[in-house]
Design a protein around this motif. Structure first.
Motif, short mmCIF file in Angstrom:
data_model
loop_
_atom_site.label_atom_id
_atom_site.label_comp_id
_atom_site.label_asym_id
_atom_site.label_seq_id
_atom_site.Cartn_x
_atom_site.Cartn_y
_atom_site.Cartn_z
N TRP A 1 0.83 -1.23 0.00
CA TRP A 1 0.00 0.00 0.00
C TRP A 1 0.86 1.26 0.00
N ALA A 2 2.06 1.17 0.57
CA ALA A 2 2.92 2.34 0.64
C ALA A 2 3.53 2.70 -0.71
N THR B 1 4.83 7.71 -2.47
CA THR B 1 5.62 6.97 -1.48
C THR B 1 6.45 7.95 -0.64
N ASN C 1 5.06 -4.11 8.30
CA ASN C 1 4.80 -4.75 7.01
C ASN C 1 4.65 -6.24 7.24
N ASP D 1 5.54 11.25 6.60
CA ASP D 1 4.44 11.34 7.57
C ASP D 1 4.67 10.34 8.71
N VAL E 1 2.97 9.18 11.15
CA VAL E 1 1.93 8.20 11.43
C VAL E 1 2.01 7.04 10.42
N GLN E 2 2.12 7.40 9.15
CA GLN E 2 2.20 6.37 8.11
C GLN E 2 3.49 5.55 8.25
N ARG E 3 4.56 6.21 8.65
CA ARG E 3 5.84 5.53 8.88
C ARG E 3 5.68 4.37 9.87
N ARG F 1 4.32 9.66 1.91
CA ARG F 1 4.01 8.81 3.07
C ARG F 1 5.21 8.66 4.00
N ARG G 1 3.04 2.75 10.60
CA ARG G 1 2.29 1.67 9.94
C ARG G 1 3.19 0.86 9.00
N MET G 2 4.07 1.58 8.29
CA MET G 2 4.97 0.92 7.33
C MET G 2 5.92 -0.05 8.00
#
Ligand SMILES: [Zn+2]
Length: 524
Positions: free
Chosen positions: A291-292, A300, A316, A306, A308-310, A303, A312-313
């Motif tokens: 998704w990233a 990419t 994986n 960011d 917050v997204q980091r 993201r 989440r990444m």
């Protein structure tokens, strides 16, 4: 008696003919692009005599799996391969190929750091092969068509369009079809799509090569899927770079080989190849979840900046390396970076310490700092076990390959390091695994990079030394052959290679590379 005369006479060597048979004393006579005599040629005259006394003479080596699709067009000299005896490369692997190319060209089809600089003059597979021949490669090149390229070029046309494009690629010179099921878009491909592509390969007598979906915790599923695709499609299967990665269950390698041989007993023509190196390599961006990557590089990068997204990444579920999940950053080193060439060769743990950052964040920082070139940044890791590689090498259906790029230590590719196996993979097979560890006899080791891949690829008159075969030849010293590359100095030629001939043209003489580029695009 009629005096023989040759263009090239290789005299006094021990001939290893590529079939796996033991060496025997024989001279080799070459006229034009063919071998015309093998045996005692004392008294013959020749325009050029290559002294092979005390040395081994073998068919030029065939690298069944490379990613030189674009690099050969940037610089066709391929010194990294020529200087270790490689005379034929097989490109278009792991689902990536330079053709067919969508219109407009899809930058996602580029693989390496220099690919983006290649002017895309082609769309179809045949046009690409013409352009490749026009780039005058030093090595012969045979090409597979990649599932990813087919998927991109088909656009909204779906499987039907992909099948048509695959058929066309075979019509125009492809000799096989590859998938990369750990990379996007292969990792999203449903099994029916894979089977449909493999069926095209089967119909055309081409080889189906696959980079399987997983080679660590789900390795068994990955191989089962590959064998199922072969069984369902009827395609001849080549499992690419088969060795398990760090994190695979114990005995994974042995079990995989057992599964392959069970399938063979059931009539599936399955075989595999191995990288003769315990360090793996890939693009750093493969650390990110699918998704990233959506929306391409700009999205990419957005993201990655960011926080917050980091976070989440970092979670994986399918990281390309378990070394990442387990935080074994000391076993991962930067191999290629445009933004940070000074960090190349350093492990991630050390880079993180230097920066006072968390290692996972350091990787994301490095990606961010790479900017537009993010997709081309490479890293390497000690991910494979020598014991697994030895197990593979002992198996008679195993070929050996580089999984890398043909480059040269000077010129436009001087800073490009495809992988640690780039400059010394054949030397590592013949030196480390064969002479030092005794895993294979010399004749058998040569067979795994000549006759064995030629048979899998159905290359006619290559990978063998006999009358009327093409004059692709290598002369080397089995006692001296040695990989001399390292993470710090990866672009170092190996020791022990004396002469190399491609299509009857000398390209390496007395260990010195000349400017000849006599390679041909094969399979047309
Ligand atoms: Zn691969």
């Amino acid at each position: 008696m009629l005096q023989d005369s040759f263009d090239i006479l290789i005299s006094g060597g021990e001939l290893i003919d590529g079939t796996g048979s033991p060496a025997f004393r024989a001279d080799v006579g070459v006229r034009g692009d063919r071998i015309v005599a093998v045996g005692d040629l004392a008294g013959a005259s020749a325009t050029q005599v290559l002294d092979a006394r005390g040395l081994a003479v073998a068919p030029g080596f065939i690298d069944i799996h490379t990613h030189s699709d674009f690099t050969l067009m940037v610089d066709g000299r391929a010194d990294s391969q020529i200087c270790q005896g490689v005379t034929t490369e097989v490109i278009g692997q792991c689902g990536f190929s330079a053709a067919p190319m969508g219109d407009p060209p899809d930058p996602g089809q580029m693989l390496g750091p220099v690919d983006a600089g290649v002017p895309i003059s082609w769309r179809s597979f045949g046009q690409y092969l013409d352009a490749l021949q026009g780039a005058r490669p030093a090595v012969n090149v045979a090409a597979f068509v990649g599932h990813g390229a087919l998927w991109r070029a088909a656009g909204s046309g779906g499987v039907t369009a992909m099948e048509r494009l695959a058929e066309q690629a075979f019509d125009e010179g492809a000799i096989g079809l590859s998938t990369g099921l750990e990379y996007w878009p292969g990792n999203e491909a449903p099994e029916e799509e894979i089977v449909a592509m493999a069926r095209v390969a089967a119909r055309r007598g081409g080889l189906y090569a696959t980079h399987v979906r997983n080679r660590d915790v789900d390795i068994e599923k990955g191989f089962a899927e590959a064998l199922r695709a072969a069984r369902r499609s009827g395609a001849r299967l080549q499992i690419s770079h088969i060795q398990p990665k760090f994190g695979a269950p114990p005995r994974a390698m042995a079990q995989a080989l057992e599964a392959i041989h069970r399938a063979r007993t059931d009539g599936v023509d399955a075989a595999f190849d191995v990288i003769p190196h315990d360090w793996a390599h890939t693009v750093v961006v493969s650390v990110l979840p699918a998704w990233a990557r959506e929306g391409g590089t700009p999205a990419t990068l957005q993201r990655l900046s960011d926080p917050v997204q980091r976070e989440r990444m970092k979670h994986n579920p399918k990281p390309i390396w378990r070394l990442v999940t387990e935080g074994r950053w000391e076993r991962i080193a930067l191999l290629q970076s445009a933004a940070h060439p000074e960090l190349v060769g350093m492990d991630i743990a050390s880079i993180a310490r230097q920066r006072g950052r968390d290692p996972h964040d350091t990787v994301f920082d490095l990606l961010l700092e790479e900017g537009e070139g993010l997709a081309q940044m490479m890293w390497t890791s000690r991910n494979f076990e020598d014991s697994d590689i030895c197990l593979c090498l002992r198996d008679p259906v195993c070929s050996v390959m580089s999984d890398t790029l043909a480059v040269s230590p000077a010129g436009p590719l001087k800073d490009v390091i495809g992988s640690l196996s780039g400059y010394g993979w054949t030397a590592r097979l013949l030196g480390h695994y064969t002479r030092e560890m005794g895993v294979l006899t010399l004749a058998e080791a040569v067979h795994r990079i000549t006759g064995r891949p030629a048979e899998r690829l159905r290359l006619v008159d290559r990978g063998i030394v006999r009358r009327s075969a093409f004059a692709d030849l290598v002369v080397f010293d089995p006692a001296a052959v040695r990989d001399q590359s390292s993470i710090a100095t990866p672009a170092t030629h190996p020791a022990g290679f004396r002469h190399v001939v491609v299509n009857g043209q000398v390209v390496l003489r007395e260990g010195v590379r000349n400017a000849e580029r006599p390679g041909r695009v094969l399979g047309r």
